[in-house]
Design a protein around this motif. Sequence first.
Motif, PDB file in Angstrom:
ATOM      1  N   VAL A 121     -29.783 -26.487  15.690  1.00 35.24           N
ATOM      2  CA  VAL A 121     -28.884 -25.338  15.764  1.00 35.24           C
ATOM      3  C   VAL A 121     -28.872 -24.861  17.209  1.00 35.24           C
ATOM      4  CG1 VAL A 121     -28.456 -22.979  14.999  1.00 35.24           C
ATOM      5  CG2 VAL A 121     -29.348 -24.671  13.374  1.00 35.24           C
ATOM      6  N   MET A 136     -34.102 -24.653  20.999  1.00 36.70           N
ATOM      7  CA  MET A 136     -34.147 -25.637  19.907  1.00 36.70           C
ATOM      8  C   MET A 136     -33.812 -27.050  20.390  1.00 36.70           C
ATOM      9  SD  MET A 136     -35.467 -24.260  17.388  1.00 36.70           S
ATOM     10  CE  MET A 136     -35.390 -25.753  16.411  1.00 36.70           C
ATOM     11  N   ASP A 194     -34.101 -25.774  12.739  1.00 39.65           N
ATOM     12  CA  ASP A 194     -33.919 -24.440  13.324  1.00 39.65           C
ATOM     13  C   ASP A 194     -35.276 -23.750  13.338  1.00 39.65           C
ATOM     14  OD1 ASP A 194     -32.571 -22.411  14.567  1.00 39.65           O
ATOM     15  OD2 ASP A 194     -31.566 -21.660  12.777  1.00 39.65           O
ATOM     16  N   VAL A 203     -27.780 -22.239   8.748  1.00 43.36           N
ATOM     17  CA  VAL A 203     -28.026 -23.653   8.458  1.00 43.36           C
ATOM     18  C   VAL A 203     -27.181 -24.147   7.287  1.00 43.36           C
ATOM     19  CG1 VAL A 203     -30.315 -23.775   9.499  1.00 43.36           C
ATOM     20  CG2 VAL A 203     -30.091 -23.012   7.122  1.00 43.36           C
TER      21      VAL A 203
END
Length: 229
Positions: A121, A136, A194, A203
């Motif tokens: 993400v 991330m 994530d 998500v």
Amino acid sequence: MMDTLVGRFAPHICESCGATGSTLCNCCNKDILAKLWIHCIACLQPIDPKYRRLNGAICASCRRRLPFRRVFVVGERSGVLQRLVGNFKYLSRRDSARSIANLLASALPDDVPDDMNIVFVPTSPKHIRERGFDHMKLVAQALAKERHLLVQSIIKRINNQAQHSANRAKRLEQTRSAFELENRSVPERILLIDDIYTTGTTVQTIAKLLRQAGAKEVWLAIVARQRMQ
């Protein structure tokens, strides 16, 4: 290289015990993994161990309605895990990417298919400018190296509204217009990662986009499950 130079003059400190050398020492890493999440990520009901070994942290009922084949969670967003993720994001403790990736790798099963592609993400451009990195993306790269998988940067964030203070209805409204897919082919098997799962709207939205674009199987791996207040 930058982490190596920084570590030489300002050694990394364990977020839990204060030992030098890493933002999460081996002993504290084991302490977190000894308390792996054992509930459904969505409804929070405890999951039978036999079922969990096959499907991870998602119950049969939620699995029927959510776009995830299997789900894996390191732990609850509290204590050491909360500090580790928070300081990584907001205090630019970049070396924590490796510590967090190691936790995710340990939470995943041994039977991750070789053709599984990691999709992360993405952080908003505003936060990337503020922090100097996409947190991330760093975790995805470290996890890919550890588990010998590929990383695909195929999600684009087009809405920069912050969600950490929004309620569920507002998060859903923001998320529906927050992401789009890059103009490229989508792998059939995807491991979506994530850092924090609160309502799950982010998500779930991304997983549905991936499924609509051709992904046949989406797994989810989350660092910390945040319980709503």
